[in-house]
Design a protein around this motif. Structure first.
Motif, PDB file in Angstrom:
ATOM      1  N   ALA A 279       1.335  -1.304  -0.140  1.00 58.32           N
ATOM      2  CA  ALA A 279      -0.187  -0.020   0.098  1.00 58.32           C
ATOM      3  C   ALA A 279       0.170   0.626   0.174  1.00 58.32           C
ATOM      4  N   GLY A 280       0.727   2.062  -1.222  1.00 59.80           N
ATOM      5  CA  GLY A 280       1.421   3.521  -1.116  1.00 59.80           C
ATOM      6  C   GLY A 280       0.833   4.144  -1.218  1.00 59.80           C
ATOM      7  N   ASN A 281       1.239   5.287  -1.124  1.00 59.94           N
ATOM      8  CA  ASN A 281       0.630   6.319  -1.187  1.00 59.94           C
ATOM      9  C   ASN A 281      -0.891   7.310  -2.434  1.00 59.94           C
ATOM     10  N   SER A 282      -0.440   6.595  -3.219  1.00 65.49           N
ATOM     11  CA  SER A 282      -1.482   7.023  -3.921  1.00 65.49           C
ATOM     12  C   SER A 282      -2.300   5.479  -4.454  1.00 65.49           C
ATOM     13  N   ARG A 283      -1.649   4.448  -4.019  1.00 65.22           N
ATOM     14  CA  ARG A 283      -1.696   3.169  -5.540  1.00 65.22           C
ATOM     15  C   ARG A 283      -1.982   1.971  -4.056  1.00 65.22           C
ATOM     16  N   LEU A 284      -2.526   0.624  -4.372  1.00 70.40           N
ATOM     17  CA  LEU A 284      -2.230  -0.482  -4.086  1.00 70.40           C
ATOM     18  C   LEU A 284      -1.936  -1.395  -5.105  1.00 70.40           C
ATOM     19  N   LYS A 285      -0.775  -1.930  -4.274  1.00 72.76           N
ATOM     20  CA  LYS A 285      -0.881  -2.997  -4.929  1.00 72.76           C
ATOM     21  C   LYS A 285      -0.938  -5.165  -4.516  1.00 72.76           C
ATOM     22  N   TRP A 286      -1.276  -5.727  -5.626  1.00 77.89           N
ATOM     23  CA  TRP A 286      -0.728  -7.431  -4.592  1.00 77.89           C
ATOM     24  C   TRP A 286      -0.266  -8.181  -5.609  1.00 77.89           C
TER      25      TRP A 286
ATOM     26  N   GLN B 192      -1.043  -6.983  -8.986  1.00 78.47           N
ATOM     27  CA  GLN B 192      -2.579  -6.493  -9.864  1.00 78.47           C
ATOM     28  C   GLN B 192      -2.267  -5.109  -8.894  1.00 78.47           C
ATOM     29  N   GLN B 193      -3.036  -3.966  -9.373  1.00 76.35           N
ATOM     30  CA  GLN B 193      -2.911  -2.568  -8.829  1.00 76.35           C
ATOM     31  C   GLN B 193      -4.250  -2.115  -8.975  1.00 76.35           C
ATOM     32  N   CYS B 194      -4.626  -1.121  -8.124  1.00 70.08           N
ATOM     33  CA  CYS B 194      -5.537  -0.117  -7.995  1.00 70.08           C
ATOM     34  C   CYS B 194      -5.725   1.176  -8.141  1.00 70.08           C
TER      35      CYS B 194
ATOM     36  N   ASP C 229      13.320   3.920  -5.916  1.00 66.69           N
ATOM     37  CA  ASP C 229      11.952   3.772  -6.261  1.00 66.69           C
ATOM     38  C   ASP C 229      11.056   5.163  -6.458  1.00 66.69           C
ATOM     39  N   ALA C 230      10.108   5.239  -7.829  1.00 66.89           N
ATOM     40  CA  ALA C 230       9.940   6.317  -8.400  1.00 66.89           C
ATOM     41  C   ALA C 230       8.319   6.095  -8.014  1.00 66.89           C
ATOM     42  N   GLY C 231       7.828   6.800  -6.682  1.00 63.74           N
ATOM     43  CA  GLY C 231       6.436   5.758  -6.858  1.00 63.74           C
ATOM     44  C   GLY C 231       6.148   8.256  -6.751  1.00 63.74           C
ATOM     45  N   THR C 232       4.638   8.082  -5.909  1.00 64.17           N
ATOM     46  CA  THR C 232       4.856   9.379  -5.684  1.00 64.17           C
ATOM     47  C   THR C 232       6.123  10.034  -4.863  1.00 64.17           C
ATOM     48  N   ALA C 233       6.345   9.350  -4.330  1.00 59.59           N
ATOM     49  CA  ALA C 233       8.003  10.454  -3.981  1.00 59.59           C
ATOM     50  C   ALA C 233       8.960   9.634  -4.891  1.00 59.59           C
TER      51      ALA C 233
HETATM   52  N1  LIG Z   1      -1.803   2.138 -13.763  1.00 58.98           N
HETATM   53  C1  LIG Z   1      -1.231   3.949 -13.252  1.00 58.98           C
HETATM   54  N2  LIG Z   1      -2.126   4.043 -12.253  1.00 58.98           N
HETATM   55  C2  LIG Z   1      -1.595   5.247 -12.003  1.00 58.98           C
HETATM   56  N3  LIG Z   1      -0.374   6.251 -12.429  1.00 58.98           N
HETATM   57  C3  LIG Z   1       0.311   5.349 -12.600  1.00 58.98           C
HETATM   58  C4  LIG Z   1      -0.550   3.994 -13.223  1.00 58.98           C
HETATM   59  N4  LIG Z   1       1.345   3.657 -14.011  1.00 58.98           N
HETATM   60  C5  LIG Z   1       2.190   3.950 -13.566  1.00 58.98           C
HETATM   61  N5  LIG Z   1       1.594   5.404 -12.883  1.00 58.98           N
HETATM   62  C6  LIG Z   1       2.989   6.249 -12.164  1.00 58.98           C
HETATM   63  O1  LIG Z   1       3.170   5.179 -10.753  1.00 58.98           O
HETATM   64  C7  LIG Z   1       3.272   6.367 -10.053  1.00 58.98           C
HETATM   65  C8  LIG Z   1       2.636   6.113  -8.644  1.00 58.98           C
HETATM   66  O2  LIG Z   1       4.122   5.261  -8.447  1.00 58.98           O
HETATM   67  P1  LIG Z   1       3.737   3.899  -7.685  1.00 58.98           P
HETATM   68  O3  LIG Z   1       2.463   2.859  -8.004  1.00 58.98           O
HETATM   69  O4  LIG Z   1       4.182   2.996  -7.182  1.00 58.98           O
HETATM   70  O5  LIG Z   1       3.208   4.901  -6.742  1.00 58.98           O
HETATM   71  P2  LIG Z   1       3.094   4.703  -5.173  1.00 58.98           P
HETATM   72  O6  LIG Z   1       3.292   2.837  -4.378  1.00 58.98           O
HETATM   73  O7  LIG Z   1       1.295   5.307  -4.821  1.00 58.98           O
HETATM   74  O8  LIG Z   1       3.974   5.774  -4.592  1.00 58.98           O
HETATM   75  P3  LIG Z   1       4.743   5.799  -2.725  1.00 58.98           P
HETATM   76  O9  LIG Z   1       5.140   3.981  -2.771  1.00 58.98           O
HETATM   77  O10 LIG Z   1       5.464   6.295  -3.531  1.00 58.98           O
HETATM   78  O11 LIG Z   1       4.284   6.261  -2.087  1.00 58.98           O
HETATM   79  C9  LIG Z   1       1.662   7.305 -10.476  1.00 58.98           C
HETATM   80  O12 LIG Z   1       2.835   9.149 -10.272  1.00 58.98           O
HETATM   81  C10 LIG Z   1       2.082   7.424 -12.557  1.00 58.98           C
HETATM   82  O13 LIG Z   1       2.707   9.037 -13.030  1.00 58.98           O
END
Ligand SMILES: Nc1ncnc2c1ncn2[C@@H]1O[C@H](COP(=O)(O)OP(=O)(O)OP(=O)(O)O)[C@@H](O)[C@H]1O
Ligand SMILES: CC(C)(CO)[C@@H](O)C(=O)NCCC(=O)O
Ligand SMILES: [K+]
Length: 235
Positions: free
Chosen positions: A8-15, A22-24, A110-114
């Motif tokens: 569970a990241g700051n924007s997305r959930l992956k499992w 998968q992710q949402c 790790d290129a995510g929210t941060a």
């Molecule tokens: N299907 C998608 N939906 C949303 N964002 C996506 C998708 N695919 C790639 N991205 C990109 O992924 C980035 C978010 O990355 P990731 O999913 O790793 O973040 P996160 O796990 O929520 O963040 P963090 O772990 O840093 O809190 C977004 O900034 C977006 O540009």
């Protein structure tokens, strides 16, 4: 034993379940087809009480880790307060060491929210976290500009850049600019730590790895969770 892994990241959930990922969006978790698993391990960088309650009701054996474990065999922290280190950063480091076992130094990005960077070194079979950086991710960096200036805007008749060449409109300058910052950061780190194996993960990782000429790994956090499961975590 098959364990359902949840990141569970700051924007997305992956499992990940039986090798399939998968992710949402975090907001859509209730609508997902959660599999029948006997054991669930979730790593979460934020408090998600609703999600935890839902998963707790569904699964008898649910473990949630919110923080890096301060004591973990053969891992030496550099944070004076290791419990403050993001659990995703810690797991991505364990994951990098598992995915690239012959290396002795890793730059884990790790290129995510941060966007996070961590330098990890192996000394005498111990992994040593040397330190890192946290900067805004691609979306967050752009949002900061849109939010705090009047005329830097997401004009509807402009398109965001998909690379980092010089741009000739507002949205292009912002979107290419933040990409260029990330590429420059990674390039400088790879130059300084030229003996380290650089590995990039996260939602914006594939693009960044390609642009910076580094290795991409789809999800190092899951790799780190597999490492926990391979140890004595569930016994
Ligand atoms: N299907 C998608 N939906 C949303 N964002 C996506 C998708 N695919 C790639 N991205 C990109 O992924 C980035 C978010 O990355 P990731 O999913 O790793 O973040 P996160 O796990 O929520 O963040 P963090 O772990 O840093 O809190 C977004 O900034 C977006 O540009
Ligand atoms: C930096 C993020 C947001 C990256 O997901 C996460 O690792 C986190 O919340 N970290 C806590 C602060 C730290 O790692 O020092
Ligand atoms: K992440």
């Amino acid at each position: 034993m098959s364990v359902l892994l949840i990141d569970a990241g700051n924007s997305r959930l992956k499992w990940r379940w039986q090798g399939d990922s998968q992710q949402c969006d975090l907001a859509d978790f209730a609508a997902q087809p959660w599999p029948d698993a006997s054991h669930v391990l979730m790593a979460s960088v934020r408090e998600l009480p609703e999600l935890e309650a839902e998963l707790g009701a569904r699964y008898a054996c649910l473990h949630v880790i919110h923080r890096a474990l301060p004591q973990f065999p053969d891992f030496v922290h550099c944070y004076e307060k290791p419990e403050r280190l993001g659990v995703d950063r810690w797991l991505a480091m364990l994951g990098a060491a598992r995915a690239l076992p012959t290396a002795s130094q890793w730059l884990v990005i790790d290129a995510g929210t941060a966007l996070t960077v961590d330098l990890l070194t192996r000394h005498n079979n111990e992994l040593h976290h040397q330190g890192g950086y946290i900067v805004p991710g691609l979306q967050l960096a752009q949002q900061a500009l849109f939010l705090r200036t009047e005329r830097v805007r997401e004009f509807a008749d402009e398109a965001p850049a998909t690379d980092f060449s010089l741009a000739n409109d507002t949205l292009g300058c912002v979107s290419a600019g933040v990409r260029r910052q990330h590429v420059a950061l990674v390039a400088q780190l790879c130059q300084q730590y030229s003996h380290a194996s650089c590995v990039i993960t996260g939602g914006d990782g594939a693009w960044l790895a390609d642009a910076a000429g580094c290795r991409y790994h789809a999800d190092l956090v899951f790799e780190g969770m597999e490492e926990l499961c391979a140890g004595s975590f569930f016994s």
